[in-house]
Design a protein around this motif. Sequence first.
Motif, PDB file in Angstrom:
ATOM      1  N   MET A 476       0.806  -1.218   0.000  1.00  0.00           N
ATOM      2  CA  MET A 476       0.000   0.000   0.000  1.00  0.00           C
ATOM      3  C   MET A 476       0.845   1.276   0.000  1.00  0.00           C
ATOM      4  O   MET A 476       0.351   2.337  -0.362  1.00  0.00           O
ATOM      5  CB  MET A 476      -0.948   0.004   1.202  1.00  0.00           C
ATOM      6  CG  MET A 476      -2.013  -1.065   1.136  1.00  0.00           C
ATOM      7  SD  MET A 476      -3.064  -0.901  -0.320  1.00  0.00           S
ATOM      8  CE  MET A 476      -4.139  -2.310  -0.133  1.00  0.00           C
ATOM      9  N   ILE A 477       2.090   1.195   0.428  1.00  0.00           N
ATOM     10  CA  ILE A 477       2.912   2.413   0.517  1.00  0.00           C
ATOM     11  C   ILE A 477       3.066   3.095  -0.850  1.00  0.00           C
ATOM     12  O   ILE A 477       2.891   4.314  -0.962  1.00  0.00           O
ATOM     13  CB  ILE A 477       4.279   2.090   1.161  1.00  0.00           C
ATOM     14  CG1 ILE A 477       4.077   1.816   2.658  1.00  0.00           C
ATOM     15  CG2 ILE A 477       5.263   3.239   0.958  1.00  0.00           C
ATOM     16  CD1 ILE A 477       5.348   1.485   3.402  1.00  0.00           C
ATOM     17  N   PRO A 478       3.343   2.368  -1.932  1.00  0.00           N
ATOM     18  CA  PRO A 478       3.475   3.060  -3.228  1.00  0.00           C
ATOM     19  C   PRO A 478       2.152   3.609  -3.768  1.00  0.00           C
ATOM     20  O   PRO A 478       2.154   4.314  -4.769  1.00  0.00           O
ATOM     21  CB  PRO A 478       4.026   1.962  -4.150  1.00  0.00           C
ATOM     22  CG  PRO A 478       4.590   0.929  -3.254  1.00  0.00           C
ATOM     23  CD  PRO A 478       3.740   0.957  -2.034  1.00  0.00           C
ATOM     24  N   THR A 479       1.027   3.263  -3.139  1.00  0.00           N
ATOM     25  CA  THR A 479      -0.244   3.841  -3.585  1.00  0.00           C
ATOM     26  C   THR A 479      -0.480   5.220  -2.970  1.00  0.00           C
ATOM     27  O   THR A 479      -1.369   5.950  -3.413  1.00  0.00           O
ATOM     28  CB  THR A 479      -1.424   2.927  -3.214  1.00  0.00           C
ATOM     29  OG1 THR A 479      -1.614   2.945  -1.795  1.00  0.00           O
ATOM     30  CG2 THR A 479      -1.199   1.503  -3.682  1.00  0.00           C
ATOM     31  N   LEU A 480       0.295   5.574  -1.946  1.00  0.00           N
ATOM     32  CA  LEU A 480       0.076   6.841  -1.241  1.00  0.00           C
ATOM     33  C   LEU A 480       0.960   7.960  -1.774  1.00  0.00           C
ATOM     34  O   LEU A 480       0.599   9.141  -1.669  1.00  0.00           O
ATOM     35  CB  LEU A 480       0.352   6.656   0.253  1.00  0.00           C
ATOM     36  CG  LEU A 480      -0.500   5.601   0.965  1.00  0.00           C
ATOM     37  CD1 LEU A 480      -0.051   5.460   2.408  1.00  0.00           C
ATOM     38  CD2 LEU A 480      -1.970   5.965   0.907  1.00  0.00           C
ATOM     39  N   TYR A 481       2.121   7.611  -2.296  1.00  0.00           N
ATOM     40  CA  TYR A 481       3.082   8.591  -2.781  1.00  0.00           C
ATOM     41  C   TYR A 481       3.641   8.132  -4.127  1.00  0.00           C
ATOM     42  O   TYR A 481       3.608   6.942  -4.448  1.00  0.00           O
ATOM     43  CB  TYR A 481       4.253   8.758  -1.792  1.00  0.00           C
ATOM     44  CG  TYR A 481       3.848   9.207  -0.417  1.00  0.00           C
ATOM     45  CD1 TYR A 481       3.708  10.561  -0.129  1.00  0.00           C
ATOM     46  CD2 TYR A 481       3.592   8.278   0.590  1.00  0.00           C
ATOM     47  CE1 TYR A 481       3.316  10.979   1.141  1.00  0.00           C
ATOM     48  CE2 TYR A 481       3.206   8.682   1.852  1.00  0.00           C
ATOM     49  CZ  TYR A 481       3.071  10.040   2.122  1.00  0.00           C
ATOM     50  OH  TYR A 481       2.684  10.449   3.373  1.00  0.00           O
ATOM     51  N   LYS A 482       4.166   9.076  -4.890  1.00  0.00           N
ATOM     52  CA  LYS A 482       4.835   8.728  -6.136  1.00  0.00           C
ATOM     53  C   LYS A 482       6.251   8.282  -5.802  1.00  0.00           C
ATOM     54  O   LYS A 482       7.111   9.090  -5.420  1.00  0.00           O
ATOM     55  CB  LYS A 482       4.860   9.936  -7.079  1.00  0.00           C
ATOM     56  CG  LYS A 482       5.420   9.602  -8.456  1.00  0.00           C
ATOM     57  CD  LYS A 482       5.311  10.782  -9.405  1.00  0.00           C
ATOM     58  CE  LYS A 482       5.859  10.421 -10.777  1.00  0.00           C
ATOM     59  NZ  LYS A 482       5.747  11.574 -11.713  1.00  0.00           N
ATOM     60  N   ILE A 483       6.496   6.978  -5.896  1.00  0.00           N
ATOM     61  CA  ILE A 483       7.791   6.394  -5.544  1.00  0.00           C
ATOM     62  C   ILE A 483       8.304   5.635  -6.762  1.00  0.00           C
ATOM     63  O   ILE A 483       7.791   4.561  -7.087  1.00  0.00           O
ATOM     64  CB  ILE A 483       7.662   5.448  -4.330  1.00  0.00           C
ATOM     65  CG1 ILE A 483       7.057   6.189  -3.126  1.00  0.00           C
ATOM     66  CG2 ILE A 483       9.015   4.856  -3.966  1.00  0.00           C
ATOM     67  CD1 ILE A 483       6.769   5.298  -1.934  1.00  0.00           C
TER      68      ILE A 483
END
Length: 509
Positions: A476-483
């Motif tokens: 889920m982390i890459p869904t919150l920020y552009k990484i």
Amino acid sequence: PNTTLLEVLREHLGLAGTKRGCDLGDCGSCTVILDGDPVKSCLVLAVAVDGSAVTTIEGLERDGSLHPLQKSFVARGALQCGYCTPGMVLASKALIDRKPDPTVEEIKEALGGNLCRCGSYQRIIDAIRHWRDYVGVDEPASPAGKGDGTHRVVGRGHPRSDAPDKVTGRAVFTEDIQLSGMLHGKVLTSPHAHATIRAIDTSAAEALPGVKAVITGKDVSEVLYGVSPARYDEQVLARDKVRFVGDEVAAVAAVDEATAERALELIRVDYEKLPAVLDPFEAMRDGAPVIHEAARNKINVNTQVDHHFGDVEKGFAEADEILERRFTGNFTYQSPIEPHCSISQWDHDGRNLTLWSATQVPHYLQHQMSRVLELPMARIRIIKPFVGGGFGGKAEAMALDFCSAYLARITGRPVKMTYSRSEMFHHNRGRHKQYMDLKIGIKRDGRITAVDFGNVLDGGAYTSFGVITAYYAGFMIPTLYKIPNYKYFGRRMYTNKPPCGAMRGHGVP
């Protein structure tokens, strides 16, 4: 002489609006008004109220009309699951009888002994403050929303359709159900975190008057169950080994709960204690005690996730700043006010099962019951009454469901099984403890260049929702920020603790 007022109201008089939440006077769901004062009926002996006036939630409604306080609770949405609501309403009624226009601080003090796990406190306070607005009002309506007047629904609050049943105590929860000839069951659990079972002697329990059946692992299916088909690892009752304090070992059905509890004390289990693993980092060491034989080659790894994209090292090289931190998310148990409860009844020829359960997932429960009992799903009917809070903790099949079904089939009578408050904590299925190591590359203009995320989850003794949780935690982390460059390596470890499961976005927080 030891019968509580709560027992008399619920079991003798059939006034099930007074709820049983903890039997300790902590939750307030059993609140009634005794001679004008709010009391916890689970702490009051019935003999002590002889000659007193007792008002239950059923006593507030008059001539088919709700009390203005109840109307205010309905209109202002001062409830969710509804299990704490009768106690909240009665504690509030005792307050406004003494002080019709209480301050917010007086309301908070008056409700200090009433818990709401759904978190409706602010709306409850509003409902008490504005109860006079509903004197003489026939149909409670929510305060006007922010609609512009052109819409009847959008932008406007509307009362819950189930709110009247919940503020009057008419809403039926699993523990409220009483069936003719019903027996009561209890489960014997392990006192050890890790041990082999050498022998179980149930003869003394079976000989106790009032006991109708005793079952152990040898009396139930060997089919394993769980949440993820890839990790079915739970037994209805432990056969050879227990893996945490609270692991289910045997079950009893008796004429009442007190007799069933006495029978548990008479069951003798010969354990051989094994070294316990209580830390996930210890669990992954070479030579650590093996909790599940199937995980022997993985050194207690339940689930391992290796997920990455981009070039993390290149991303860190491009970063202006690199931050490295460890974060720890701790164990949390949902502790819904309504206890886990299950009631099973077979038809006259023992072919078809009806199961009432405090479950969040009736269809999934039907599927698991079908697998374990080896019956077609068409012969299993699951009824989900109102559920008094779950938050993920009631989102899977439970030992109570299976045990009540087995005991009901053996005895030919309906069997109700309810966890005590302490048993609920042992059963757990709460939030995982997570050890999160984050390395983040950042440009001075705010852009993230890379994230390297290592995560260790303490999963407890069984899988439950753990496979999904381990994936959610990193995916889920890459869904919150552009990484652009991301690496996640997560491991969920078996330990000799109560199994963790799904709690409100499990893994994601």
